[in-house]
Design a protein around this motif. Structure first.
Motif, PDB file in Angstrom:
ATOM      1  N   HIS A 121     -12.900 100.140  48.236  1.00 48.97           N
ATOM      2  CA  HIS A 121     -13.348  98.927  47.540  1.00 48.97           C
ATOM      3  C   HIS A 121     -13.579  99.149  46.045  1.00 48.97           C
ATOM      4  CE1 HIS A 121     -13.718  96.377  51.078  1.00 48.97           C
ATOM      5  NE2 HIS A 121     -14.286  97.388  51.709  1.00 48.97           N
ATOM      6  N   ALA A 122     -13.446 100.396  45.573  1.00 47.59           N
ATOM      7  CA  ALA A 122     -13.684 100.707  44.163  1.00 47.59           C
ATOM      8  C   ALA A 122     -12.591 100.121  43.286  1.00 47.59           C
ATOM      9  CB  ALA A 122     -13.750 102.218  43.963  1.00 47.59           C
ATOM     10  N   ARG A 123     -12.974  99.708  42.131  1.00 48.79           N
ATOM     11  CA  ARG A 123     -12.004  99.229  41.136  1.00 48.79           C
ATOM     12  C   ARG A 123     -11.141 100.397  40.672  1.00 48.79           C
ATOM     13  NH1 ARG A 123     -12.825  95.271  36.957  1.00 48.79           N
ATOM     14  NH2 ARG A 123     -10.778  95.034  36.011  1.00 48.79           N
ATOM     15  N   LEU A 124     -11.778 101.566  40.543  1.00 45.94           N
ATOM     16  CA  LEU A 124     -11.063 102.785  40.206  1.00 45.94           C
ATOM     17  C   LEU A 124     -11.949 103.980  40.504  1.00 45.94           C
ATOM     18  CD1 LEU A 124     -11.913 104.229  37.116  1.00 45.94           C
ATOM     19  CD2 LEU A 124     -11.236 101.937  36.493  1.00 45.94           C
ATOM     20  N   LEU A 125     -11.331 105.157  40.576  1.00 47.05           N
ATOM     21  CA  LEU A 125     -12.066 106.412  40.719  1.00 47.05           C
ATOM     22  C   LEU A 125     -12.078 107.095  39.366  1.00 47.05           C
ATOM     23  CD1 LEU A 125     -13.339 108.650  42.648  1.00 47.05           C
ATOM     24  CD2 LEU A 125     -11.083 109.727  42.477  1.00 47.05           C
ATOM     25  N   ALA A 126     -13.268 107.460  38.887  1.00 43.20           N
ATOM     26  CA  ALA A 126     -13.397 108.245  37.667  1.00 43.20           C
ATOM     27  C   ALA A 126     -13.680 109.684  38.081  1.00 43.20           C
ATOM     28  CB  ALA A 126     -14.527 107.708  36.795  1.00 43.20           C
ATOM     29  N   TYR A 127     -12.860 110.599  37.623  1.00 40.11           N
ATOM     30  CA  TYR A 127     -12.970 112.011  37.999  1.00 40.11           C
ATOM     31  C   TYR A 127     -12.762 112.860  36.743  1.00 40.11           C
ATOM     32  CZ  TYR A 127     -12.686 115.829  41.387  1.00 40.11           C
ATOM     33  OH  TYR A 127     -12.943 116.954  42.137  1.00 40.11           O
ATOM     34  N   PRO A 128     -13.763 112.838  35.825  1.00 36.49           N
ATOM     35  CA  PRO A 128     -13.568 113.465  34.518  1.00 36.49           C
ATOM     36  C   PRO A 128     -13.847 114.962  34.476  1.00 36.49           C
ATOM     37  CG  PRO A 128     -15.692 112.399  34.586  1.00 36.49           C
ATOM     38  CD  PRO A 128     -15.025 112.110  35.908  1.00 36.49           C
ATOM     39  N   SER A 129     -13.602 115.649  35.544  1.00 40.23           N
ATOM     40  CA  SER A 129     -13.910 117.067  35.666  1.00 40.23           C
ATOM     41  C   SER A 129     -13.210 117.899  34.587  1.00 40.23           C
ATOM     42  CB  SER A 129     -13.488 117.555  37.048  1.00 40.23           C
ATOM     43  OG  SER A 129     -13.913 118.875  37.249  1.00 40.23           O
ATOM     44  N   ALA A 130     -13.908 118.932  34.125  1.00 40.79           N
ATOM     45  CA  ALA A 130     -13.354 119.834  33.113  1.00 40.79           C
ATOM     46  C   ALA A 130     -12.530 120.951  33.731  1.00 40.79           C
ATOM     47  CB  ALA A 130     -14.483 120.443  32.284  1.00 40.79           C
ATOM     48  N   PHE A 131     -12.770 121.242  34.992  1.00 37.53           N
ATOM     49  CA  PHE A 131     -12.036 122.318  35.650  1.00 37.53           C
ATOM     50  C   PHE A 131     -11.974 122.048  37.141  1.00 37.53           C
ATOM     51  CE2 PHE A 131     -11.783 126.324  37.965  1.00 37.53           C
ATOM     52  CZ  PHE A 131     -10.652 126.877  37.388  1.00 37.53           C
ATOM     53  N   GLU A 132     -10.780 122.127  37.686  1.00 38.48           N
ATOM     54  CA  GLU A 132     -10.569 121.962  39.124  1.00 38.48           C
ATOM     55  C   GLU A 132      -9.462 122.907  39.558  1.00 38.48           C
ATOM     56  OE1 GLU A 132     -12.230 120.197  41.360  1.00 38.48           O
ATOM     57  OE2 GLU A 132     -13.516 119.308  39.839  1.00 38.48           O
ATOM     58  N   GLY A 133      -9.502 123.280  40.822  1.00 39.34           N
ATOM     59  CA  GLY A 133      -8.403 124.035  41.394  1.00 39.34           C
ATOM     60  C   GLY A 133      -7.411 123.121  42.072  1.00 39.34           C
ATOM     61  N   PHE A 134      -7.865 121.891  42.372  1.00 41.06           N
ATOM     62  CA  PHE A 134      -6.985 120.910  43.009  1.00 41.06           C
ATOM     63  C   PHE A 134      -7.430 119.499  42.669  1.00 41.06           C
ATOM     64  CE2 PHE A 134      -5.510 118.256  46.553  1.00 41.06           C
ATOM     65  CZ  PHE A 134      -4.155 118.521  46.495  1.00 41.06           C
ATOM     66  N   GLY A 135      -8.471 118.989  43.308  1.00 39.08           N
ATOM     67  CA  GLY A 135      -8.952 117.632  43.066  1.00 39.08           C
ATOM     68  C   GLY A 135      -8.744 116.730  44.258  1.00 39.08           C
ATOM     69  N   LEU A 136      -9.495 116.968  45.324  1.00 37.19           N
ATOM     70  CA  LEU A 136      -9.335 116.190  46.549  1.00 37.19           C
ATOM     71  C   LEU A 136      -9.698 114.709  46.376  1.00 37.19           C
ATOM     72  CD1 LEU A 136      -8.219 116.771  49.319  1.00 37.19           C
ATOM     73  CD2 LEU A 136     -10.510 117.350  50.088  1.00 37.19           C
TER      74      LEU A 136
END
Length: 193
Positions: A121-136
């Motif tokens: 139901h979200a308008r969008l996902l914000a995922y402003p991470s500085a470091f990830e190995g993947f990003g599930l």
């Protein structure tokens, strides 16, 4: 070990720089576990942006909060799903203050059913991470047809290619501009959906 299995080429490169692994195998995570929910909108139809992740410095929650305060009115609610992590006393204080101001709804944890309901139901996902190995969470959002604004990192670019919008995760002005673009450009949101 005979092999080290990692979820992204970015992580494989990091592993090979840090350890003399003989064989590094990239096996990306899948998204078939992300399920649509038949439950009603969690906020009675009110627009919201979802951010999923433990509160910790690399997730850039403080920059996201600052970016949200810069958005023009009427702005959507920011829904944070994540537990308290490490080195996050200031982040928690900022989130608590934003929640008191009505800018944020913070859900400290969510089971899969609650997460799928919030995500779809979200308008969008914000995922402003500085470091990830993947990003599930971005992968799950894309599987459910939710546009993603992600931190501009190698692993997230590898994951999303041109299917996500990117911004420097620790730059509130860049995040605000990207959020504004994604919230008000229907063609862009449709393309990313």
């Amino acid at each position: 070990a005979a092999a080290v299995v990692v979820p992204s080429r970015t992580t494989a490169d990091d592993v090979q720089r840090l350890t003399p692994a003989r064989r590094v195998v990239v096996v990306p995570f899948g998204s078939e576990h992300a399920q649509r929910s038949d439950r009603a909108h969690p906020f009675g139809g009110r627009d919201y942006v979802l951010c999923v992740g433990t509160l910790e410095p690399r997730k850039n929650h403080r920059a996201l909060l600052q970016a949200f305060r810069q958005l023009r009115q009427p702005r959507p609610l920011l829904v944070l799903v994540g537990n308290v992590g490490w080195r996050c006393d200031e982040i928690v204080r900022d989130v608590d203050a934003a929640e008191r101001d009505g800018l944020v709804h913070w859900q400290r944890g969510a089971d899969d059913g609650a997460l799928w309901r919030l995500l779809q139901h979200a308008r969008l996902l914000a995922y402003p991470s500085a470091f990830e190995g993947f990003g599930l969470p971005p992968l799950e959002a894309m599987a459910l047809g939710v546009p993603v604004l992600a931190g501009d990192t190698p692993a997230l670019r590898e994951l999303g290619d041109d299917a996500m919008l990117y911004a420097t995760g620790n730059d509130p002005a860049a995040l605000a501009a990207a959020l504004d673009e994604l919230l008000h450009d229907a063609q862009l949101a449709t393309r990313l959906r």
